[in-house]
Design a protein around this motif. Structure first.
Motif, PDB file in Angstrom:
ATOM      1  N   ALA A  54       0.815  -1.211   0.000  1.00  0.00           N
ATOM      2  CA  ALA A  54       0.000   0.000   0.000  1.00  0.00           C
ATOM      3  C   ALA A  54       0.850   1.263   0.000  1.00  0.00           C
ATOM      4  O   ALA A  54       0.374   2.335  -0.382  1.00  0.00           O
ATOM      5  N   LEU A  55       2.098   1.143   0.443  1.00  0.00           N
ATOM      6  CA  LEU A  55       2.976   2.306   0.403  1.00  0.00           C
ATOM      7  C   LEU A  55       3.272   2.749  -1.022  1.00  0.00           C
ATOM      8  O   LEU A  55       3.377   3.944  -1.300  1.00  0.00           O
ATOM      9  N   PHE A  56       3.390   1.792  -1.944  1.00  0.00           N
ATOM     10  CA  PHE A  56       3.903   2.089  -3.277  1.00  0.00           C
ATOM     11  C   PHE A  56       2.872   1.923  -4.390  1.00  0.00           C
ATOM     12  O   PHE A  56       3.039   2.500  -5.465  1.00  0.00           O
ATOM     13  N   ARG A  57       1.819   1.155  -4.173  1.00  0.00           N
ATOM     14  CA  ARG A  57       0.835   0.937  -5.240  1.00  0.00           C
ATOM     15  C   ARG A  57      -0.468   0.452  -4.615  1.00  0.00           C
ATOM     16  O   ARG A  57      -0.538   0.191  -3.415  1.00  0.00           O
ATOM     17  N   HIS A  58      -1.485   0.349  -5.484  1.00  0.00           N
ATOM     18  CA  HIS A  58      -2.756  -0.219  -5.039  1.00  0.00           C
ATOM     19  C   HIS A  58      -2.625  -1.738  -5.012  1.00  0.00           C
ATOM     20  O   HIS A  58      -2.285  -2.351  -6.043  1.00  0.00           O
ATOM     21  N   PRO A  59      -2.875  -2.382  -3.870  1.00  0.00           N
ATOM     22  CA  PRO A  59      -2.764  -3.864  -3.806  1.00  0.00           C
ATOM     23  C   PRO A  59      -3.691  -4.529  -4.821  1.00  0.00           C
ATOM     24  O   PRO A  59      -4.886  -4.204  -4.910  1.00  0.00           O
ATOM     25  N   MET A  60      -3.112  -5.396  -5.611  1.00  0.00           N
ATOM     26  CA  MET A  60      -3.838  -6.145  -6.635  1.00  0.00           C
ATOM     27  C   MET A  60      -4.481  -5.218  -7.662  1.00  0.00           C
ATOM     28  O   MET A  60      -5.408  -5.595  -8.377  1.00  0.00           O
TER      29      MET A  60
END
Length: 402
Positions: A54-60
């Motif tokens: 979640a720090l770097f991107r949207h999960p999945m």
């Protein structure tokens, strides 16, 4: 590291599934403990995977709120970084203390006092001189030369300057030395051209005058002139010298007080400056100077480069061994740095935030993740292990209570 963390999650899943299947066939009681441990381990691993991702991107790829934090907050992070640097690093006390610890002047002196460094630095200065001279346009320099130097010469009042030069020459007796040199030059000229003068006298003499008479007249005049010149040149108190001295002083005073005399000098000056030869000289002066400077700047053994190297060595030695000079230089450096920082710290902070804002969002997120990725994967590993221990403890307590 991602493979290790994911491998632990898969291992926990395999153990969990194994325990579920085994429990269908009357498994021992301890299998429940293993199952609970593996189940909690998966929960911890998945939870920490979600947190790290979640720090770097949207999960999945799912746009869950409060995920992809770094890409979404990139500009704010840049602003915060700029403010942090400005508040904690670009401050007078911090920089002053750091500069004092560095001992800039002493280290600079030690560096400059090394012959190899001095020679290298003189070469750098030489290349800088060459580059600067090549960048400067010849026409621009010529225009500056004409507008500044030649214009000042044209505008200058030549009469008072010439009068002052005469005063200086008279005060030092140089005008008498010039007269002596002139007399000797005239004597030498007469001696070298004696036969020419003799022929000229014969040509001007009437035809009825015998040649021997012309010879005697010429010898008499020639000897008298040479004798007089030698007499005046040898006698410092000769009347002619006193008259010359008086005339020179009188002319200097005339230049200061007589507008007509001053106007004549001004006219002569204008004629000289307007002469094509002077214009040609002014146009070629810069080209000659430029060519000479470039040649000397590129020659390691030229007087210019050797003088630069010697000056650098001398400066380095003095700076290394003179504590008072070191203190002065350190003070100059400290005041200069603090002034620049005080004046431009806001611009530096804006530079940091602006630079971060211009970064590509995906590339920035990727670089930060790669920079701290190993520790982030350890968070997943720790979550897997801690989750397993927590699950085991919770299951054990539930069994005791039950």
């Amino acid at each position: 590291m991602k493979m290790v963390a994911t491998g632990l999650l898969l291992l926990a899943a395999v153990i969990f599934l194994g325990c579920v299947i085994w429990q269908r066939y009357d498994a021992p009681a301890w299998v429940g403990y293993v199952k609970a441990t593996a189940e909690a381990s998966m929960v911890g691993a998945i939870a920490d995977w979600f947190a790290v991702t979640a720090l770097f991107r949207h999960p999945m790829g799912v746009p869950i709120p409060h995920t992809a934090i770094i890409p979404r907050k990139k500009d704010q992070i840049g602003e915060s970084l700029g403010e942090f640097v400005q508040s904690n690093f670009l401050t007078g006390p911090v920089l002053a203390e750091k500069l004092r610890q560095l001992g800039v002047s002493r280290k600079a002196g030690e560096f400059l006092s090394e012959p190899a460094n001095a020679r290298k630095l003189s070469g750098n200065v030489g290349r800088a001189i060459t580059t600067g001279l090549e960048i400067m346009g010849d026409d621009d320099v010529q225009q500056v030369f004409d507008n500044i130097i030649m214009k000042r010469v044209r505008d200058a009042d030549a009469a008072p300057i010439l009068a002052k030069l005469i005063d200086v020459a008279v005060a030092g007796g140089n005008h008498q030395n010039m007269m002596t040199a002139g007399l000797k030059g005239v004597a030498k000229f007469l001696d070298e051209n004696r036969q020419v003068l003799r022929v000229k006298l014969a040509q001007e003499s009437p035809d009825w005058v015998p040649s021997w008479v012309d010879e005697r007249i010429f010898n008499k005049i020639y000897s008298g002139v040479q004798s007089f010149i030698a007499e005046v040149a040898a006698d410092e108190n000769h009347e002619m010298r006193r008259q010359f001295d008086a005339r020179v002083r009188e002319y200097a005073e005339q230049l200061r007080t007589d507008p007509e005399a001053a106007a004549k000098i001004a006219a002569i000056k204008d004629d000289v400056l307007g002469h094509p030869a002077v214009r040609e000289w002014s146009q070629s002066a810069w080209a000659n100077i430029k060519r000479s400077l470039i040649t000397m700047a590129n020659d390691p053994d030229s007087d210019l480069r050797l003088q630069l190297e010697s000056s650098i060595l001398k400066l380095g030695t003095t700076l290394s061994n003179d504590p008072s000079l070191q203190a002065k230089v350190d003070g100059w450096v400290e005041r200069g740095v603090l002034y620049v920082v005080d004046e431009y710290k806001d611009h530096i902070a804006d530079l940091i935030s602006g630079t971060v804002a211009r970064w590509d969002t995906a590339e920035t997120s990727k670089r930060i993740e790669l920079q701290v990725g190993r520790d982030l994967q350890f968070i997943r590993i720790n979550g897997t292990v801690i989750g397993a221990l927590a699950g085991l403890v919770i299951y054990t307590i539930s069994q005791i209570i039950g």
